[in-house]
Scaffold this motif. Sequence first.
Motif, mmCIF file in Angstrom:
data_model
loop_
_atom_site.group_PDB
_atom_site.id
_atom_site.type_symbol
_atom_site.label_atom_id
_atom_site.label_comp_id
_atom_site.label_asym_id
_atom_site.label_seq_id
_atom_site.Cartn_x
_atom_site.Cartn_y
_atom_site.Cartn_z
ATOM 1 N N THR A 35 -1.518 15.630 -1.638
ATOM 2 C CA THR A 35 -2.486 14.498 -1.894
ATOM 3 C C THR A 35 -3.579 14.115 -0.810
ATOM 4 O O THR A 35 -3.147 14.046 0.427
ATOM 5 C CB THR A 35 -1.825 13.139 -2.067
ATOM 6 N N LEU A 51 2.771 9.667 2.281
ATOM 7 C CA LEU A 51 1.945 10.544 1.632
ATOM 8 C C LEU A 51 2.211 12.076 1.289
ATOM 9 O O LEU A 51 2.676 12.588 2.083
ATOM 10 C CB LEU A 51 0.501 10.377 2.418
ATOM 11 N N LYS A 64 0.740 -1.010 -0.069
ATOM 12 C CA LYS A 64 0.030 0.029 0.068
ATOM 13 C C LYS A 64 0.934 1.297 -0.078
ATOM 14 O O LYS A 64 0.561 2.268 -0.791
ATOM 15 C CB LYS A 64 -0.965 0.110 1.194
ATOM 16 N N VAL A 115 1.029 4.216 -2.994
ATOM 17 C CA VAL A 115 0.754 5.646 -2.816
ATOM 18 C C VAL A 115 2.218 6.515 -3.349
ATOM 19 O O VAL A 115 1.874 7.485 -4.022
ATOM 20 C CB VAL A 115 0.845 5.831 -1.113
ATOM 21 N N LEU A 125 -6.362 12.789 1.868
ATOM 22 C CA LEU A 125 -6.823 11.643 2.310
ATOM 23 C C LEU A 125 -8.018 11.409 2.730
ATOM 24 O O LEU A 125 -8.671 12.274 3.337
ATOM 25 C CB LEU A 125 -5.664 11.467 3.569
ATOM 26 N N ILE A 175 -6.397 9.972 -2.118
ATOM 27 C CA ILE A 175 -6.223 8.380 -1.905
ATOM 28 C C ILE A 175 -7.076 7.943 -0.844
ATOM 29 O O ILE A 175 -7.151 8.702 0.038
ATOM 30 C CB ILE A 175 -4.804 8.048 -1.473
ATOM 31 N N LEU A 225 -7.733 5.123 1.660
ATOM 32 C CA LEU A 225 -6.874 3.970 2.626
ATOM 33 C C LEU A 225 -7.806 3.606 3.675
ATOM 34 O O LEU A 225 -8.628 4.319 4.193
ATOM 35 C CB LEU A 225 -5.679 4.654 3.117
ATOM 36 N N ALA A 256 -0.768 7.059 -6.316
ATOM 37 C CA ALA A 256 -1.571 7.923 -5.686
ATOM 38 C C ALA A 256 -1.192 9.443 -5.555
ATOM 39 O O ALA A 256 -1.921 10.195 -5.444
ATOM 40 C CB ALA A 256 -2.108 7.279 -4.318
ATOM 41 N N ASN A 257 0.358 9.532 -5.168
ATOM 42 C CA ASN A 257 0.828 10.747 -4.926
ATOM 43 C C ASN A 257 0.796 11.876 -6.278
ATOM 44 O O ASN A 257 0.978 12.820 -6.260
ATOM 45 C CB ASN A 257 2.147 10.731 -4.391
#
Length: 295
Positions: free
Chosen positions: A91, A87, A56, A60, A93, A70, A72, A64-65
């Motif tokens: 980005t 992270l 995971k 990221v 969360l 993202i 999670l 995802a960055n």
Amino acid sequence: MNELTTLERRALQSISTPGGHMLIVAADQRNGMKAAIKDAPGGSDAITREELAEVKADLVRHLANHAPAILLDPEVALPQIVDDGVLDRETGLVVGLDASGFETVDGLKYTRFVPGVTPRTVRDMGGTVAKMLYYTRPDRQDADSRVAQEIRDLVQACEDEGLLLIVELLTYQLEGESDEEYKAAFADLVVDGAALAVACGAKILKLQYPGSAEASARVTEAAQGVPWAVLSAGVDHETFIEQVRTAVANGASGAMAGRSLWKDSLSIDADRREELLSGRALPRLRELADAVDGH
């Protein structure tokens, strides 16, 4: 339309493209993500929590960055990914509240919270947005049903905490319902589910693709101004891109994609993961960003 608070408006910006459309990489899966790691010695069931957490984290880092946000889970990924500085500061969360699996009562499915996780926990883990999954059959559930009350209660709890809540809805086939009956009812179930959630105060919806341009327009009408995003439901990337383009052209406000981006881009080997995520999944994300912005 269920009006957003000032805090919720800021949170919505954090999960949206510069063009103002939602785009979230979904990585809150646990068993589903393990199953996508095909090269694990001993099979996916042998993957440890620590190994999954590192997968995971790499998802990221390398995927995802590059997205607005993202999604999670608080069981494996968090708070470690935040605490370790994985992270990116730009980005957003989103923290998933729903536990894996469901319970069945009188033939209807119900999700559960991750034990001990509340809207306050989302704040404690660095999130500004929460997500909760609800299974719905609006032909069997109305505004007085258990699921409706659960949605109302969580909408209020998140607003009290200053969190934006994404209400994810999944409709499903009932026991004894034929494939043909379910297929015929599917679009109506998605549309009516959206209407039910909005009536319960939902301010952001994450929905299955309802099947067509006409059905997407009906969802938009049922949502009464509440933004809705399409979930990928594990379809291949090419199929999802076309679904997103159709939905956005008919009023959808974005997409939340998981397996369609990364299901064939994970490995137990860190070097191979980086290669696949950067070379295969990231170009898909960029194509999806164009699709949500109508390009």
